[in-house]
Scaffold this motif. Sequence first.
Motif, mmCIF file in Angstrom:
data_model
loop_
_atom_site.group_PDB
_atom_site.id
_atom_site.type_symbol
_atom_site.label_atom_id
_atom_site.label_comp_id
_atom_site.label_asym_id
_atom_site.label_seq_id
_atom_site.Cartn_x
_atom_site.Cartn_y
_atom_site.Cartn_z
ATOM 1 N N ILE A 104 0.877 -1.174 0.000
ATOM 2 C CA ILE A 104 0.000 0.000 0.000
ATOM 3 C C ILE A 104 0.915 1.224 0.000
ATOM 4 C CG2 ILE A 104 -1.848 1.223 1.189
ATOM 5 C CD1 ILE A 104 -2.644 -1.521 0.075
ATOM 6 N N ASP A 105 0.984 1.886 -1.143
ATOM 7 C CA ASP A 105 2.013 2.889 -1.416
ATOM 8 C C ASP A 105 1.624 4.274 -0.904
ATOM 9 O OD1 ASP A 105 4.236 4.192 -2.577
ATOM 10 O OD2 ASP A 105 3.071 4.612 -4.393
ATOM 11 N N ARG A 106 2.302 4.748 0.145
ATOM 12 C CA ARG A 106 2.144 6.114 0.657
ATOM 13 C C ARG A 106 0.682 6.564 0.681
ATOM 14 N NH1 ARG A 106 5.118 9.097 -3.623
ATOM 15 N NH2 ARG A 106 4.344 7.294 -4.790
ATOM 16 N N ALA A 115 -1.038 4.257 16.200
ATOM 17 C CA ALA A 115 -1.405 2.997 15.544
ATOM 18 C C ALA A 115 -1.395 3.152 14.032
ATOM 19 C CB ALA A 115 -2.791 2.545 16.018
ATOM 20 N N LEU A 116 -1.917 4.271 13.549
ATOM 21 C CA LEU A 116 -1.973 4.503 12.102
ATOM 22 C C LEU A 116 -0.563 4.484 11.499
ATOM 23 C CD1 LEU A 116 -4.056 7.235 10.309
ATOM 24 C CD2 LEU A 116 -1.654 6.937 9.782
ATOM 25 N N ILE A 117 0.358 5.220 12.112
ATOM 26 C CA ILE A 117 1.691 5.337 11.512
ATOM 27 C C ILE A 117 2.510 4.070 11.729
ATOM 28 C CG2 ILE A 117 2.966 6.375 13.432
ATOM 29 C CD1 ILE A 117 2.975 7.537 9.731
ATOM 30 N N ALA A 118 2.185 3.295 12.755
ATOM 31 C CA ALA A 118 2.882 2.017 12.949
ATOM 32 C C ALA A 118 2.533 1.041 11.834
ATOM 33 C CB ALA A 118 2.518 1.423 14.306
ATOM 34 N N VAL A 119 1.276 1.045 11.413
ATOM 35 C CA VAL A 119 0.821 0.125 10.361
ATOM 36 C C VAL A 119 1.111 0.681 8.975
ATOM 37 C CG1 VAL A 119 -1.239 -0.974 9.370
ATOM 38 C CG2 VAL A 119 -0.931 -0.893 11.860
ATOM 39 N N HIS A 120 1.048 1.998 8.843
ATOM 40 C CA HIS A 120 1.289 2.655 7.546
ATOM 41 C C HIS A 120 2.431 3.663 7.718
ATOM 42 C CE1 HIS A 120 -2.387 1.033 5.674
ATOM 43 N NE2 HIS A 120 -3.001 1.294 6.811
ATOM 44 N N PRO A 121 3.670 3.204 7.824
ATOM 45 C CA PRO A 121 4.781 4.128 8.124
ATOM 46 C C PRO A 121 5.041 5.165 7.048
ATOM 47 C CG PRO A 121 5.606 1.927 7.604
ATOM 48 C CD PRO A 121 4.120 1.802 7.750
ATOM 49 N N THR A 122 4.547 4.960 5.826
ATOM 50 C CA THR A 122 4.751 5.949 4.759
ATOM 51 C C THR A 122 3.521 6.825 4.530
ATOM 52 O OG1 THR A 122 4.006 4.424 3.008
ATOM 53 C CG2 THR A 122 6.360 4.384 3.593
ATOM 54 N N ALA A 123 2.538 6.733 5.427
ATOM 55 C CA ALA A 123 1.279 7.451 5.219
ATOM 56 C C ALA A 123 1.480 8.958 5.199
ATOM 57 C CB ALA A 123 0.280 7.080 6.308
ATOM 58 N N CYS A 143 -5.508 13.353 20.254
ATOM 59 C CA CYS A 143 -4.858 14.023 19.128
ATOM 60 C C CYS A 143 -3.810 15.014 19.611
ATOM 61 C CB CYS A 143 -5.909 14.731 18.274
ATOM 62 S SG CYS A 143 -5.215 15.636 16.866
ATOM 63 N N VAL A 144 -4.143 15.825 20.619
ATOM 64 C CA VAL A 144 -3.187 16.791 21.154
ATOM 65 C C VAL A 144 -1.981 16.060 21.730
ATOM 66 C CG1 VAL A 144 -2.833 18.506 22.976
ATOM 67 C CG2 VAL A 144 -4.894 18.607 21.555
ATOM 68 N N ARG A 145 -2.232 14.971 22.435
ATOM 69 C CA ARG A 145 -1.139 14.206 23.050
ATOM 70 C C ARG A 145 -0.215 13.578 22.014
ATOM 71 N NH1 ARG A 145 -3.885 9.564 25.418
ATOM 72 N NH2 ARG A 145 -3.480 8.658 23.356
ATOM 73 N N ASP A 146 -0.805 13.044 20.932
ATOM 74 C CA ASP A 146 -0.038 12.218 19.997
ATOM 75 C C ASP A 146 0.224 12.885 18.656
ATOM 76 O OD1 ASP A 146 -0.010 10.122 21.859
ATOM 77 O OD2 ASP A 146 -1.936 9.345 21.142
ATOM 78 N N ARG A 147 -0.095 14.177 18.534
ATOM 79 C CA ARG A 147 0.034 14.825 17.228
ATOM 80 C C ARG A 147 1.412 14.647 16.624
ATOM 81 N NH1 ARG A 147 0.871 15.889 13.078
ATOM 82 N NH2 ARG A 147 0.208 17.592 11.692
ATOM 83 N N ASP A 148 2.444 14.674 17.436
ATOM 84 C CA ASP A 148 3.803 14.598 16.908
ATOM 85 C C ASP A 148 4.243 13.169 16.591
ATOM 86 O OD1 ASP A 148 3.991 17.335 17.077
ATOM 87 O OD2 ASP A 148 4.913 17.316 19.067
ATOM 88 N N ALA A 149 3.349 12.203 16.746
ATOM 89 C CA ALA A 149 3.683 10.831 16.337
ATOM 90 C C ALA A 149 3.841 10.734 14.828
ATOM 91 C CB ALA A 149 2.606 9.853 16.817
ATOM 92 N N ILE A 150 3.203 11.649 14.106
ATOM 93 C CA ILE A 150 3.330 11.668 12.653
ATOM 94 C C ILE A 150 4.461 12.616 12.281
ATOM 95 C CG2 ILE A 150 2.141 11.990 10.462
ATOM 96 C CD1 ILE A 150 0.821 9.897 12.220
ATOM 97 N N PRO A 151 5.468 12.170 11.536
ATOM 98 C CA PRO A 151 6.569 13.061 11.149
ATOM 99 C C PRO A 151 6.049 14.300 10.422
ATOM 100 C CG PRO A 151 7.108 10.773 10.630
ATOM 101 C CD PRO A 151 5.662 10.784 11.045
ATOM 102 N N ALA A 152 6.685 15.428 10.684
ATOM 103 C CA ALA A 152 6.258 16.687 10.069
ATOM 104 C C ALA A 152 6.289 16.624 8.555
ATOM 105 C CB ALA A 152 7.150 17.824 10.573
ATOM 106 N N SER A 153 7.179 15.818 7.994
ATOM 107 C CA SER A 153 7.272 15.707 6.540
ATOM 108 C C SER A 153 6.113 14.922 5.931
ATOM 109 C CB SER A 153 8.589 15.026 6.152
ATOM 110 O OG SER A 153 8.649 13.714 6.704
ATOM 111 N N GLN A 154 5.285 14.307 6.787
ATOM 112 C CA GLN A 154 4.195 13.473 6.290
ATOM 113 C C GLN A 154 2.819 13.977 6.704
ATOM 114 O OE1 GLN A 154 6.913 9.643 7.328
ATOM 115 N NE2 GLN A 154 4.773 9.144 6.934
ATOM 116 N N SER A 155 2.743 15.159 7.291
ATOM 117 C CA SER A 155 1.455 15.602 7.816
ATOM 118 C C SER A 155 1.312 17.104 7.761
ATOM 119 C CB SER A 155 1.281 15.116 9.261
ATOM 120 O OG SER A 155 0.004 15.429 9.756
#
Length: 420
Positions: free
Chosen positions: A111-113, A261-269, A320-332
């Motif tokens: 599942i590509d990006r 959980a989202l980024i663990a399963v879809h690391p290129t999301a 969301c406030v707690r975990d917002r930075d779980a997604i890399p800035a380059s991907q969100s």
Amino acid sequence: MADIEALIRIDDLAEPRLTDAQRMAIDSVPAMTFTVAAVLDAARATTGLDAFGPDDFRERLAVWLQSFEDDTELGPLGRATVFGECVRYASTRLRAHDLMRSQPGIANIVIDRPIMVAGLPRSGTTHLVNVLAVDPRLRSTPLWETMEPIPGPDDIGDPDPRFVRTQAMWGAFEHLLPLMPAMHEMAPDHVHEDIELQGPDFSSYLPEWISRPYRWRDYYSAHDQTPHYAYAKGLMQALTSNHGPARWVVKSPPHMENLPALIAVHPTAIVPITHRDPVAVLQSAITMIAYGDRIRRKRIDLPELAAYWIDRIERLLRACVRDRDAIPASQSIDILFHEYMADQKATIARVYDLADLEMKPEADARIDRFLAANPRGRHGRVVYDLQGDFGVDIGALRERFGFYYDRFPVRREPVLGERT
């Protein structure tokens, strides 16, 4: 089609004036037995299959069913609805397990990006994902396909029989609830929430939209959702095996509370997150739920409904406030609702840039056609009254969500009855 300026005031939320069609629908359904065995037997009878795969889902299904049983105000049609949803998900689980067992290579599909839109309900996620989905380079989850992701042996033809069934079902639903399109249109070919793909694993907040499942809400909050994101990814791979492309665009509000959980399963999301004033979100969402409850519930307690969803949205936003930075800035990116509504094309361009997706002339033309055909309020505009209908103290509610206003600069939207 309603005039785009038409104002709709639903003045019977607490004491609905039922139509003859609504009464007939409520009176025509049989009694339901909420047991795991009853659900699974019905799914076996529907599909002719018997193997569900890993059995851990049975515990979650049991919690769903007990939560529905605990909800003593669910009426006959409400009970039939939640039971039917359980059977639908169990049937999909049977078909998915059968497909993946016969075609093990599906598990190797990349599942590509994927572009995975997160955001509060009623914050523009549906509109944004439907705009992006008109690009033929992106695969999406239209409503008819999320209802029945894996075709049965007789689902052959054009149009797909699953599309025909979904069209008939939602046509009947909107016949019973004709004001629903003004709040949330559900056309069979419009993109729907990808958490439907977690339904066959009996997770997500799906039961909360059609009941008051306190037991399930607390169970869900206490468990890591990573395994269920992985299950949904497996269904995305199965759908991709049927037809591509392999790059997806999807959306769901619970992604906001499950970013790790989202980024663990879809690391290129790629994860665009929409943000809107939660007070405006709540008045829209709970009015829509209350309107649907007239055919689902024996009695409608509007203050209870408001309290349930105020708590629910707060839980979601705090995560969301707690975990917002779980997604890399380059991907969100964060998308403010008022900015999106002011310049939709500019927001879309930001998402394309983030996704490293060239805006080709064909895609641009498709987007322009979609925006022109789907203006905001084309089915009329509902007048919401959070204080008058639900007894909510607007000022106290804004204070409760102060942590979210502090983190994201959403524009506070004026609501009926609020002191200015």
